[in-house]
Write a protein that holds these residues in place. Structure first.
Motif, PDB file in Angstrom:
ATOM      1  N   ASP A 286       0.786  -1.240   0.000  1.00  0.00           N
ATOM      2  CA  ASP A 286       0.000   0.000   0.000  1.00  0.00           C
ATOM      3  C   ASP A 286       0.815   1.286   0.000  1.00  0.00           C
TER       4      ASP A 286
ATOM      5  N   MET B 212       0.125   4.406  -2.526  1.00  0.00           N
ATOM      6  CA  MET B 212      -0.547   5.508  -1.830  1.00  0.00           C
ATOM      7  C   MET B 212       0.214   6.814  -2.002  1.00  0.00           C
TER       8      MET B 212
ATOM      9  N   LYS C 243      -6.167  -6.040   5.932  1.00  0.00           N
ATOM     10  CA  LYS C 243      -6.844  -5.141   5.008  1.00  0.00           C
ATOM     11  C   LYS C 243      -8.113  -4.617   5.693  1.00  0.00           C
TER      12      LYS C 243
ATOM     13  N   SER D  55      -9.653  -3.729  -0.139  1.00  0.00           N
ATOM     14  CA  SER D  55      -8.533  -3.726  -1.082  1.00  0.00           C
ATOM     15  C   SER D  55      -7.320  -2.979  -0.543  1.00  0.00           C
ATOM     16  N   PHE D  56      -7.440  -2.375   0.650  1.00  0.00           N
ATOM     17  CA  PHE D  56      -6.318  -1.629   1.208  1.00  0.00           C
ATOM     18  C   PHE D  56      -6.378  -1.657   2.726  1.00  0.00           C
ATOM     19  N   ASP D  57      -5.255  -1.312   3.340  1.00  0.00           N
ATOM     20  CA  ASP D  57      -5.167  -1.194   4.797  1.00  0.00           C
ATOM     21  C   ASP D  57      -5.677   0.189   5.190  1.00  0.00           C
TER      22      ASP D  57
ATOM     23  N   ILE E 220      -3.778   4.174   4.860  1.00  0.00           N
ATOM     24  CA  ILE E 220      -4.280   5.185   3.925  1.00  0.00           C
ATOM     25  C   ILE E 220      -4.856   6.375   4.664  1.00  0.00           C
TER      26      ILE E 220
ATOM     27  N   THR F 175      -6.359   3.527  -7.808  1.00  0.00           N
ATOM     28  CA  THR F 175      -5.950   2.128  -7.964  1.00  0.00           C
ATOM     29  C   THR F 175      -6.997   1.253  -8.646  1.00  0.00           C
TER      30      THR F 175
END
Length: 539
Positions: free
Chosen positions: A260, A264, A306, A321-323, A327, A365
């Motif tokens: 990430d 990011m 995640k 789809s992301f932490d 983010i 993304t």
């Protein structure tokens, strides 16, 4: 101090009239009396010793300041459970008076305007322990799986004076940065903000860890993180990426952060401008609580999952789809740490833009459709319980709707503008115009009015100062239809888009009934684009 752009309070709409009983303590913490405004902090030099077993702090903060107005008295702040040991100026102890958490320091002679001075504030005590960090302020004392101390602090909203003496107001940041020197038992490491300057063994089995911040810094983001850390180093172009994680998590962290962090940074620097604290580097530091936007030392406690501890707060699947913590808390480096609100009543300036940064990352993304799915999923978390803007001058935040409702307001404004290149240029210009500055809501509204060429004031007013969102009323009228906005704000105007069949139509709606020029054969063919505008329709 970041250059203070606006002195007055919010100039748009009504104030938050929620009935609350504020105290003298609240006004001492949140207010701007002469004893606070008469000096401008230039630098903090914090030098402390933390005893993990006793949960005790002893040391000092040397506060360098410029005199803005001639004075014999200034206000500093330290929670009243902490002991003032002495306050020293020019090798003499000063007298002081404590009132709750405020410490009014008296000088034996008047300090002249435009002169620089400093005091060394010695203190000690056991700081407040957080019951549920980061939502309540305080220290967290835990142990890792190897029974070694795992300690951190989070004080946003509560106040940095919970654990060190400081001018505890977001209106003033040290122009010339800060040093944070923390002595802890051998075998542990302390990680604070900025660059590591070295460690030094001192007496009685302690080692002091020295850190230096070059940039101005919010006092609530100055931090300590104590653990048996390992250091992972990486780079993005010439930006240092440093990760400090528990020894047991080293392999996991290397893999997880790689997924990430660089995407990011690429996304945020494209949309919001260059990372604001380049000189101080970027760090993720593992903490025993979920996370916090500590400047250049982002607190990370999402357990390498995640989403938000393995959950998608949007309920759409996109958030997996992301932490979330990487983010969201890094988004604060631009919105909160760089662009800062003068009063925590305007914390939406931090949280709305940062929550919106999650959607921005998804769009970078996964594309526009995924981003719209995510942000509209967040609407289920809006409570409309209290106004987003809190009470000024009493250290009072508004509703937690500052997060999701605030982000949905920005998504609404994007579609009001209806020109994506223009929108992203405005967002970038906003971030860069107020980079490392302190602002208020009026500043934000004036900026967006100017850059969009529209009067957005009533829109901001409705979303920030009222608990209802705009309602679009549509009704059939012969072979056409009529429409209007129902709002608390008078003279409310906002365009809105709808589909009639496969044709997109823009209505320039106001509080007055208007007749559409479109002929319709079936009223049910009208579909308002509520995924573009956070509104109600015909409820």
């Amino acid at each position: 101090m970041k250059k203070l752009l606006i002195i007055g309070l919010l100039a748009i709409g009504i104030q938050n009239l929620t009935a609350q009983n504020f105290t003298r303590r609240d006004s001492l913490h949140g207010g701007l009396r002469f004893e606070r405004n008469c000096f401008d902090v230039q630098r903090y030099d914090l030098n402390i010793k933390i005893n993990p077993e006793e949960r005790n702090i002893v040391g000092y903060n040397e506060i360098t300041f410029k005199v803005v107005e001639p004075t014999t008295k200034i206000q500093l702040d330290l929670f009243d459970n902490m002991q003032v040991d002495s306050i020293v100026w020019n090798n003499q102890k000063l007298t002081y008076k404590r009132e709750y958490d405020a410490v009014f320091v008296s000088f034996p002679k008047e300090l002249a305007k435009d002169t620089n001075d400093k005091v060394r504030f010695y203190y000690s005590g056991k700081p407040k322990i957080a019951k549920n960090a980061p939502w309540d302020g305080g220290f967290v004392f835990k142990k890792d799986n190897n029974d070694k101390h795992f300690i951190a602090v989070a004080v946003q909203g509560t106040g940095a004076s919970l654990w060190y003496p400081v001018k505890d107001s977001q209106t003033d940041e040290p122009d010339n940065g800060a040093s944070i020197k923390v002595a802890i038992p051998n075998g542990l490491m302390n990680v604070s903000n900025g660059r590591f300057k070295g460690s030094e063994a001192i007496e009685n089995g302690y080692t002091r860890w020295d850190w230096e911040v070059i940039n101005p810094i919010n006092n609530y983001t100055i931090t300590v993180n104590i653990a048996d850390y390992v250091h992972i180093q990486d780079k993005l172009d010439n930006l240092d990426l440093d990760y400090y994680v528990l020894r047991e998590n080293e392999a996991k962290a290397k893999k997880h952060f790689k997924a990430d962090v660089k995407p990011m940074m690429d996304c945020f620097q494209t949309k919001f401008g260059r990372y604001p604290f380049w000189e101080d580097g970027y760090k993720l530091v593992e903490t025993p609580y979920l996370g916090m936007e500590h400047q250049s030392a982002v607190a990370y406690g999402n357990k390498y999952r995640k989403g938000y501890l393995g959950r998608d707060l949007s309920g759409t699947g996109e958030g997996m789809s992301f932490d979330f913590i990487i983010i969201h808390e890094t988004g604060h480096e631009w919105f909160g740490n760089s662009v800062t609100s003068k009063d925590i009543a305007d914390m939406w300036i931090h949280e709305a833009f940062t929550t919106y940064s999650e959607t921005v990352f998804i769009e970078c993304t996964k594309g526009y459709d995924a981003a719209m799915n995510y942000i509209n999923g967040q609407s289920n978390n809006v409570q409309n319980d209290r106004p987003v803007i809190g009470q000024y001058g009493v250290n009072n935040e508004g509703s937690s709707d500052m997060y999701y409702k605030g982000a949905l307001l920005l998504n609404t404004l994007r579609h009001v503008v209806d020109n994506d290149p223009k929108w992203w240029n405005i967002v970038l210009k906003y971030s860069e115009t107020y980079r490392k500055k302190i602002i208020d809501t009026k500043t934000v509204v004036d900026f967006f009015n100017k850059e969009t060429g529209r009067n957005l004031t009533p829109i901001f007013d409705q979303y920030l100062n009222y608990t209802t969102i705009p309602k679009l009323e549509i009704k059939a009228y012969k072979k056409r239809f009529q429409y209007r906005w129902v709002t608390d704000v008078a003279n409310f105007e906002m365009p809105v888009d709808l589909l009639i069949g496969d044709r997109k139509i823009r209505l320039n709606a106001s509080n007055e009934w208007q007749k559409a020029g479109e002929v319709i054969t079936n009223f049910n063919d009208i579909k308002v684009l509520t995924n573009h505008f956070f509104i109600r329709v015909n409820e």
